[in-house]
Every structure is written in structure tokens, then in C-alpha cells.
Design an enzyme around this catalytic site. Sequence first.
Site, PDB file in Angstrom:
ATOM      1  N   LYS C  80      -5.373  -8.876  -3.032  1.00  0.00           N
ATOM      2  CA  LYS C  80      -5.095  -7.436  -2.927  1.00  0.00           C
ATOM      3  C   LYS C  80      -5.360  -6.780  -4.278  1.00  0.00           C
ATOM      4  O   LYS C  80      -5.023  -7.330  -5.325  1.00  0.00           O
ATOM      5  CB  LYS C  80      -3.628  -7.230  -2.509  1.00  0.00           C
ATOM      6  CG  LYS C  80      -3.256  -5.797  -2.170  1.00  0.00           C
ATOM      7  CD  LYS C  80      -1.792  -5.709  -1.692  1.00  0.00           C
ATOM      8  CE  LYS C  80      -1.374  -4.288  -1.324  1.00  0.00           C
ATOM      9  NZ  LYS C  80       0.050  -4.223  -0.900  1.00  0.00           N
ATOM     10  N   SER C 155       0.825  -1.705   3.356  1.00  0.00           N
ATOM     11  CA  SER C 155      -0.250  -1.296   2.473  1.00  0.00           C
ATOM     12  C   SER C 155      -1.321  -2.379   2.261  1.00  0.00           C
ATOM     13  O   SER C 155      -2.418  -2.068   1.819  1.00  0.00           O
ATOM     14  CB  SER C 155       0.322  -0.915   1.108  1.00  0.00           C
ATOM     15  OG  SER C 155       0.910  -2.035   0.480  1.00  0.00           O
ATOM     16  N   SER C 179       4.846  -4.321   3.612  1.00  0.00           N
ATOM     17  CA  SER C 179       3.410  -4.165   3.389  1.00  0.00           C
ATOM     18  C   SER C 179       2.578  -5.431   3.605  1.00  0.00           C
ATOM     19  O   SER C 179       1.353  -5.364   3.555  1.00  0.00           O
ATOM     20  CB  SER C 179       3.144  -3.641   1.978  1.00  0.00           C
ATOM     21  OG  SER C 179       3.370  -2.261   1.935  1.00  0.00           O
TER      22      SER C 179
END
Lengths: 505, 98, 507
Positions: C80, C155, C179
Amino acid sequence: MTSTVDAAPYTVEEVCEHFDPVMGLEVHVELNTATKMFCGCRNEFGAEPNTHVCPVCLGLPGSLPRLNARAVEGAVKIGLALNCQVRERSGFARKNYFYPDMPKNFQISQYDDPIVFDGHLDVPLDDGSTWRVEIERAHMEEDTGKSLHMGGATGRIHGASYSLLDYNRAGVPLIEIVTRPILGAGTRAPEIARAYVSALRDVIQGLGVSDVRMDQGSMRCDANVSLMPKGSTRFGTRTETKNVNSLRSVERAVRYEMGRHAGVLLSGGTITQETRHFDEQSGTTSAGRPKETFADYRFFPEPDLVPIEPSAAWVEELRAGLPERPWERRARIQTEWGLSDEELRDLVNAGALDLVADTVEAGAPAESARSWWVSYLTQQANAAGVELADLAVTPADVARVIALVAEGTLTNKLARQVVDGVLAGEGTPDEVVAGRGLAVVSDDSALTAAVDEALAAQPAIAEKIRAGKTKAAGAIVGAVMKATRGQADASRVQSLVLERVAAGS
Amino acid sequence: MSDITRSDVAHLARLARLAVTDDELDVFSGQLDAILDTVGRVSDIPDDVPPTSHVVPLTNVLRPDEPAPSLPREAALAGAPDAEEGRFRVPRILGESQ
Amino acid sequence: MTELTRLSAVEIARRVQAREITSAEVTRAHLDRIEAVDPSLNAFLHVDRDVALAAATAVDDEIAAGTVRGPLAGVPVAIKDNIATRDMPTSCASRILEGWRPPYDATVVRKLREAGLVPLGKTNLDEFAMGGSNENSAFGPVRNPWDAGRVSGGSSGGSAAATAAGETPLALGSDTGGSIRQPGAFTGIVGVKPTYGTVSRFGLVAFSSSLDQIGTFGRSVLDAALLHEVIGGHDPADQTSIDAPLPPVVEAALAGARGDLAGVRVGVVRELSGEGNRPGVLTAFTDAVRVLTDLGADVVEVDCPSFTYAVPAYYLIAPSEASSNLARFDAMRYGLRVGDDGTHSTDEVMSLTREAGFGPEVKRRIMIGTHALSAGAYDALYGRAQKARTLIVRDFAAAFEHCDVLVSPTVPVTAFPIGERVDDPVAMYLADLCTIPTNLAGNAALSVPCGVSVDDGLPVGLQIMAPALADDRAYRVAAAYELARDTSSGTPFADTIPEPAVLETTS
């Protein structure tokens, strides 16, 4: 810039006819840890810009603070030396405000649970009395970077067209020591401010946790001053004066602000709550940034650091290791050694007090110890252009040399040669004595032979001595000293000469 | 009920260093108002409940005072929008009116 | 999908380490897959073929020389883009940090490299991890492999979509309010939020420091567990890191897949498992709970009444911490700078840059947090949210006294259409209802796919929550459930993830 026209400053005596001053002193002390508060970058003054920086102290995204154990220890030591209580559980908080010298735009500090609190310092004043300054709290925080203001005429922030930032200082551990309001000082307020900062400096220097160099910024004082009308108990509006970089400036800044406040107030004006900048040259202050009216630091607990719970045992261990307070030590030494005020002052001014005291603690008589440090060693330090304390000889070395003289192994002249050897890095006093072959010839048979030889060589002098002119013995003593290359004890030689003459030699 | 006005948003934006536009003042005041209405429910919680700021049961986590390497200066300055003489160059710190 | 991109991490590792295939071949297959499908998905923000292949070749050389760094040596992984990488940009999907190259690796990235995994690239996310749909990325939304018109969740939507679509077998995400688990549920894969303090946050660009936790994605429970063990453990660089052995999550995943759940006490959280869920979600969840019962678990209902404070408390604490964490993006030392034309002061340049560099959701949260911490509001808002946190911790403690794990749907809804909620932040926030309590309390939770919703055919997640430092319990239950699920349907769920439709236009 401020539009306030400074009224002619009043003297403190004039001020105190109308007002009672209230002072609050905030002193920031940079700890002399090896590394910064929250990272392993070196805590070192004067390095090339931005060479002691890393992701943590630059506040790079993703970095996390790592609390330095020595910084916590330094904070607790300072607290204990200031008679503070140590909080059982304290923590860090973020103080949020934007300023380019602060890499994260928040400062890791402590808010409502400072590590030490509620203390006092009994400050010695020039007249021999003491003044108790109450300490509200001392807390840990991190220092900011430094700005160079470019393109202006003065190098100051006003008028600069841009600034250059060096973050070497960002994250250096700071202890902020905050007094309670100092009331009732009257005309002595400036003196008390100075004496407090001076005493604080001495205490912290004694602890060895900071260099406390005001000239280098490792000790910085902000002086809050306000006036209240005589008889009132409501504090007036205060100003906070920064950039006070010497003890003398502390006193001058307080004196100036008292006079300036009085001028403004007596002419019907009002004091603006603001930060003021002290100017060393003129001894005056000028308005700095007005405090943002909505100053709201939005403190909240620092989520990246966990609470600190100093154990009682550890605190007691630190307390037991606290050194004697410098002025208490001075007073004790003066009494114990029977020094006059002047002698004591000379010792202090020469930076010799601690050295002499340590020499005495190592077993030397006070008088000899004092004499060595203020005369011969001070000369050597001056000649070498170094501080007395930086000479390559320890109090223990000096005590040993004094002992060797006392036991007759060395004469004073030899003793100086031994000290020279120590200063030259030839080893301990005993190693120098051995290495240079400097011990006094104390073998009486060898000396007796030398005396007999000298008497035989100068029969006329021997006759004079025999006739009672003992002064004539000096020539024989001189000859013996020459023959033994100075390694004999002259007074012993003298008595031997008289003995041998009397014995009919 | 919260009641976030355009001037409240302007104040918050100023504190947070956001040069919000006039349109944003309208949009955000409505949205912040709605959000604060939702989150304001925590005000039901009694006073005597202690706060929790850290969930890990840790105390006294400390680092030994031992130096670690710093970044090379070029690396420290590599991401800087502007640099000069080994330092980060930033616009003048005070505004015109100061 | 080519065969190599369908393989589990476990199987890739076995073949690479047995020298049946090379890591370079596997890596190339995944890079090719990214080239083929990512224009449609937008899951990656940065891919560097040469760097990835060089890392793979290095691992191959080591294996050829007889050195295997760890169980996942040679397996590709996606990271990420809010996790610092020395050799790749780290943008947090924000204009303000676009192109920034950290001079250091996050601890988890260092561990990946040390374990011989092969980083493929950096994945898309909601800007600074703020959001639940990936629509808040400055670089465009991630599209769901199941339906390109729908969100991937957020997210960590890029990591989830990439793993689901076979662009990578494994990925790292971060979970502040759900997330990882929520996009895991939306894309039909396993997503794990470990116990707070058991995976180092050093190098994770902070959103809400007291809630953020790095975790893992895989298409199977065991894959996620293997990656979890690579990145977990104590780290002195993170002083909130717990100095205790990592729970044995791989062992638990293996044990779960071997055995039944006899004697395991499972609590269904009443506040999270009722009418608030879409019917199709509730049906899938109820079926999953029945499977747990069939496996021998003792299922009971538990009450966690203070969970109703979770969403309000979260949307105070997270923005408050964020307002402080994001203050450093000020145009002085790195990142975007706007308005430095000689006429503006630092203050003005900071404000212009932050205005231009942050998207609307980030600005909203910064302002909410600034408000919640301000002197006049602190007690009523931030301070009160911390009290809510205490109540939620207590609810968990009480529930775990008589349950080994707690379960709920991971999200009350399935992946929603892109654009549906962008103008309604409150509706968006309510989607985090089930996942947030775990972040506030700091315990462990994961999401494992439990089929698809009868409403829309989109995947549903089963959330399994465990006490702090008992992550292994969640893995055991998840692995047992996963096997029973696949056995009963006859096909591994991972193989039912549809081939992403290649969009005709990329917008």
C-alpha cells in the site's frame, strides 16, 4: 511593528512607588545527552547544517519518536535538585502550531502531567540572604531547528526576503523549568531574576546534565513581567521577553520591562500581551510577534509514546546520587578551610574551587591544595591557554604530589617537576618520580658522605661553622645539593652539616 | 445540535493552514455540521468514565542514549522544494503586515 | 488469468523453493497481469518491472545456491502506498506527496525484503488512508474486480483489488477503522488487522496513530497468516510495539484447516448483526454462523451496547490525530510547494499548498479534528470520544470472558456503485460500523469471504474478532470456516472471483 511609543523608562525605585512587580521565569535547558530526545542523531552544537538529521527529527512521513532514557533521567535529576515531586505516571502531549523551524508542526512536550512539579529553589542573593523561588513544574520537550534570515539588512526576521533552515537542533532534549509567579520582590526583582537563573545554572552544572551555556543557547530564559498597582492582588497584563542570553541580560531585561510597563501604565496606556525581543546592545526590548489572540495549541496525548512511570527505587537512587548544591558546598568549604571572603572569591573566579575541594577530598590539606591550584597550576594553565579544569592533571594527582612532599620524598622544586611530568603525559605522579628519577636522596649514609666530602673540600668554611657562624653552612648545603643534583632535602642537609661539624668532622 | 457557520469553517481552515475557497466555505459548513451532529452523540457518555488514549498496556519504553547514523545531507535535502547552502530554503517567515 | 497468477502464495513458494519454477517467472507473470488488467482496475500507483525482476532474480540466485530466506521467499507482494519504500515513491495517493521518495524503508518493508519476498509496486488508496471506497485517491478510484462500476472499498482498495484480481498473490494494507477488512470483504478475499502493537508502524505514514495498524491480504487464510508472520514482531523503532512473541498465526491457520471447532465459543455481536445489514449480507452471515455451529462451535449471542458509540468516537479520534499528523505536510521540507513566487510568506505558502495538495475528504477531517481538539470543544468531543473508547474496551473484555471469538458481518453492505456516496460523508462513515470497534480497542480481527449476497451477487465478508494478542484464534476459526465453505461449494472461493472486465475507456 508596534505602534506603542515607549515612555521614558522609570527606575525600579520609581516603579515600586506605584506598583508591585510580578515575575515568572521560564528557563529552557538543553540536556547534554549524546543523542537527541527521540532519535539517535548526535546532540552536538556547531556541526555543519543538516548533518545531524534523520527521518525522525526531520519529521518525515512514517517516522516515529523513540524516547531517550538519559533525557528522562536528566529531567528527574533536575526535578530532584529543585526539590520537586516526581510524578508517578506522566506522559507526552502534542503541542500543535505551525512554524517552519518545527518539522512536524507540532512539538512533543508535556501538558497536564509534567514529569516533576511543585518544587523550590533557595536562591542566594548578594547580601548573603536567600530568596525562595517556587517551582511550578519542569517538563520534557524537544527543541526546534534554527533559521537564518536572508535578504534583510539586519539578519533579523523582520525585513528578510527568505529564510534558511538547519534542523540539527530539532529534537534536542529540552527541560523547561517554570516558576510560580514571583511576588513581593519589589525593587529587588531584577536582582532576584538574575540570582535565580544563576543559581539554577550552578545547580544544573553541578548535576552534569547540561552545559548550561547561555551564550550557546543551551540555557535560555524567557522573562514574564507584569505590574499590579500597589495594594492590588490582581496581576496586570504580562509581556514575555525572549532572547535574554546572559545573566546580566536577565537583570537588565526585567528592569527595562518594569520601567517600560510603568511608563505605559502611568501615562494612561495599556500593556499589550505580547512577546518582546531583548536587544543586548541597547538594553531595551521591542515588540515581537503578537501572541495570536486565538492561541490554541490543541494539546492531546502523544499516541506514539507510552506513559512514563518512574519507580520509587530508581528515583531514590537518583536522589541519593545528587551532588551538594554549589553554594552550600562553597559555604561549607569556606568554613572548613577558614577562607576569607576574598580568598573564596579568588578560588571561584579562578575556576579552582571544585578542583581544590576534590584535591582535599583526595586527602590533601586545604592550604596546600589551594596553593597548588591558584599559583603553579594556574600559571601552567595560563601558559598553555587552557582552563584550569582542562589541565591534564587530576585533583587526585595533585593530592598525591602533596603527600609525597609531606613524607619527604619530594622537595617543592621536585614536586613541580613531577607535576610537569604529569602534565606532559608521562603518567601518574609515582610513575613520573620513577621515570625521571626524581626522589629525594634520603639515604642518610649517602648524604653524610656527601656532607663530609664537601666539608673536607672547604676546610675554611668548616672552621667558620665550628666557630659558631652557622650561616656559613649554606655554602656547604649548596655544594651538597649540587653534588646530589638537587635531589636532597635541603633542610635535612643543613642539619647533617651541623651534626657532622659538631661531631668533629 | 452543532451549528457550524461559514466563519467557523474559515477559522478552522486558518488554524489548519488551508486556503479554502468561498465555495468550500459553503460546502464544508454544511458537511461539518452534519458530521458533528453524528459524532456529538458521545456527549451522552457520563463524566466518570476514564479516558483511554493508549490501548497497549506499555509503560517506560525507552531507548538507550546511543548514537545512530544520521542521513547524509544530500539525502536529507533530496526531497526539499528548495535548498541553499546545505539548508532548506523557505519563503520569508513574516507576512507583509507583520 | 494465467496459471501462475491463480496460484496461492503457499503454492508459489513451494514451487519456487523446489526450483520447479523461478521467482522471476512468477514475478513476470504478475507484472504481465498488471499490465493487462490494471488499466481497468487502477489498483497500482507505481510498478517498476526492472526493480521487481531484479529482486526476483536475486532470490532465485540465492535459492540456486541453497539459501531460502523464509517460507515466502520468491513470492511477489504489493505494498500500500502509505508505507515507506526506499526504492519506490510513497505518495499516500495525495498530490501533496506525489513523487516523494523516502530515504528509508518501513520496518515491514525491510522484513519483506529480508524474507525474500518480491515487491511488485505500490497500491492505490484513499488519500492518506481516509475513506472507505478509494474514491478519495488523488489518482482516481480503484475499480472492483467483481464489477468495474463499483468501489473496491477502502482505504486499502488497491491492495485488495490487486490481490483479488490476481495481480499479486499477497499485499500489505493498513487498517485504521476497517481499511483492510472492508475492502477485503468487498473484493472477496481475506484481510487481516492484527493486534495493535504487534506489527511495527515505523514507516507507515500516520493517519490516526493510536488506531493505525498494518496488516495483510491474501486469497486464503493461510496465505495471509504466512505474510503476517513475516511482518509481525517487536520493533524498537516503534515504541508502541509490544515486546512479546507474535501469536502463532500460521500454526493456527494450519490447525483450523485440519480440525473442527469443537469447544470453541463464538459470540455473535447483537449490535452488529441485525437489521442494519442489507438482507443479502445478513443471509450470507447467518449461513456462515450455521457453518461454524456445524463445525462444533458453541455459538451464543452477546451484547456490546457501547459499540453504538464506536462510529462517533472514531470520527472524532481519527480526525483529531490526523489533523496533527498531517500538519507536517507544509511545503517546507518535502512534497508539493505552491505559491512560492516571492510575494507570499511561509504561512501563505503553507496554506496555498495544503489547499491545493489535499482532497476534500482530507480537508474535512483535518477541520473536524482541529475543531474537536480546540480549547472550547475538547471536553465535549475529543475527551468524550476517549471515554467512549474506554466503554468499548470494557464491552470487548466482558464479551471475551465467555467467548473465544466474536463474529459479525464485516460490512453491512456490499460494494456500492462508484460515486453513490461521495457527497454524503455521514453515509460513507456508517459503512465502518462493524470494523471500527476493534480499532478503538486495539484487538485483532479479520475478514474472510462468506459467499456472495443474494441481492447482487457481490461478495460478503465474515468478520472474526479475537482478543489482543490472540490473533491465532481468529485464524483458526477462519481457516476451519474457509475449508468447510469450499468443501460444501465444491470450488475454492478464490477461483470464483470473476475476470475483471476490461473497460473500454479509462476515466
